[in-house]
Structures are given as structure tokens and as C-alpha cells.
Design a protein around this motif. Sequence first.
Motif, short mmCIF file in Angstrom:
data_model
loop_
_atom_site.label_atom_id
_atom_site.label_comp_id
_atom_site.label_asym_id
_atom_site.label_seq_id
_atom_site.Cartn_x
_atom_site.Cartn_y
_atom_site.Cartn_z
N GLN A 1 11.71 21.99 -99.86
CA GLN A 1 11.68 23.09 -98.90
C GLN A 1 10.71 24.16 -99.35
O GLN A 1 10.57 24.43 -100.54
CB GLN A 1 13.06 23.73 -98.77
CG GLN A 1 14.10 22.84 -98.16
CD GLN A 1 15.43 23.57 -98.03
OE1 GLN A 1 15.68 24.56 -98.69
NE2 GLN A 1 16.29 23.04 -97.18
N LYS A 2 10.03 24.76 -98.38
CA LYS A 2 9.19 25.94 -98.61
C LYS A 2 9.86 27.06 -97.84
O LYS A 2 10.17 26.92 -96.67
CB LYS A 2 7.77 25.72 -98.08
CG LYS A 2 6.99 24.65 -98.78
CD LYS A 2 6.19 25.25 -99.87
CE LYS A 2 5.31 24.16 -100.48
NZ LYS A 2 4.60 24.58 -101.60
N LYS A 3 10.09 28.18 -98.53
CA LYS A 3 10.74 29.31 -97.88
C LYS A 3 9.81 30.51 -97.92
O LYS A 3 9.07 30.69 -98.89
CB LYS A 3 12.04 29.67 -98.60
CG LYS A 3 13.07 28.58 -98.54
CD LYS A 3 14.33 28.97 -99.26
CE LYS A 3 15.34 27.84 -99.19
NZ LYS A 3 16.61 28.18 -99.79
N THR B 1 12.26 28.67 -93.27
CA THR B 1 12.33 27.55 -94.20
C THR B 1 11.74 26.33 -93.51
O THR B 1 12.07 26.04 -92.37
CB THR B 1 13.79 27.25 -94.61
OG1 THR B 1 14.36 28.43 -95.16
CG2 THR B 1 13.85 26.13 -95.62
N GLN B 2 10.85 25.63 -94.23
CA GLN B 2 10.22 24.44 -93.67
C GLN B 2 10.43 23.28 -94.65
O GLN B 2 10.23 23.44 -95.85
CB GLN B 2 8.72 24.68 -93.46
CG GLN B 2 8.00 23.53 -92.82
CD GLN B 2 6.55 23.85 -92.52
OE1 GLN B 2 6.00 24.83 -92.96
NE2 GLN B 2 5.92 22.99 -91.75
N ALA B 3 10.85 22.14 -94.12
CA ALA B 3 11.02 20.95 -94.95
C ALA B 3 9.65 20.35 -95.21
O ALA B 3 8.90 20.08 -94.27
CB ALA B 3 11.91 19.94 -94.25
#
Length: 163
Positions: free
Chosen positions: A22-24, A15-17
Amino acid sequence: MKCELCNNKATVFYTQAVQGGQKKICLCENCADKSGLTDPGAFSMVDILMDETPEQAQPVMVAEVAEACEHCGFTLEDYRKVGRLGCSQCYTAFLGEILPMLAKMHHGIKHEGKVPSGMADSLALRKKLAAMKKDLDSAIAEENFEAAVKLRDGIKELEAQVS
């Protein structure tokens, strides 16, 4: 869950903020290793989200791509590593690299912005008013007084609507 790259069982969940959201991404261990997820210095989420592993990534050239941004010195290699640009001038310098990715990630490649609901009509009137004032100045400069009178009257009507 399945790996988003090869459809095997996903065991790695990343997971990236990104800009307040968020992109998972879900990957199997093999794809996570190949994409460099286990090595944070080599991992590029942009490549994964673009359905490309580092081995598959082949830049599609639309225009000539500069080696470095003349404004900030950011290089194409820096962009590929970090996944973001150094300054606003980088968009022009790396257009050939960025354009194909934007077309894949978004519904288009032109940002038109948004106008709050109810403001679009008012904004259109203000633009028309500004154009008419410019035309009025031109008509006066050219001594076309008949056109100037019509424009003046039209401006008065629009100003009443805008107010």
C-alpha cells in the motif's frame, strides 16, 4: 497529521494498493482538490509521490521522448494519466520521461535483480564453466591444442566443484 505537500492539517487520507503493498498519502483539502483527488479521472498519485502537483510538473528531458509506443500505441499522455506503461517497449519509447522519475523514486536506475543467498557462488561457477567451455571450443577450432588441454582440465575441476 500534516499534509505531505504543504504541511497544513491533513483531512484527506488516500491509500492505493500497489503490487501487493500500500502507498498512503495525507493531504489537506486544498491540496487534494488541486491534485485532482476529488476527480478520480484527473488524479495522478505518481505526481504527488514525486512531490509535484499538476501545476508544478515539468518533465525533465534526458533523451528524446516518443509521442507513442510503436509496439502498443500507448501515448505519453496515456502514461501521464494512468501512471503506468502499456507494454515493455514503452520503457524504451518514454525513457526520457521515465528516467528522471526512476532516479527520484529508487536508489538507482538499473535493476540488477536478486540471487537467493547461497546461490551466488554456484551461479558464478556455472557462468565461469560456460565461458571456459566456449573458450575450449574456440581453442579446438583454432587448433590451439595446448590451450585446449588446459581448458579441459580446468573444466573438469570446476565441474567437480559444481556437482
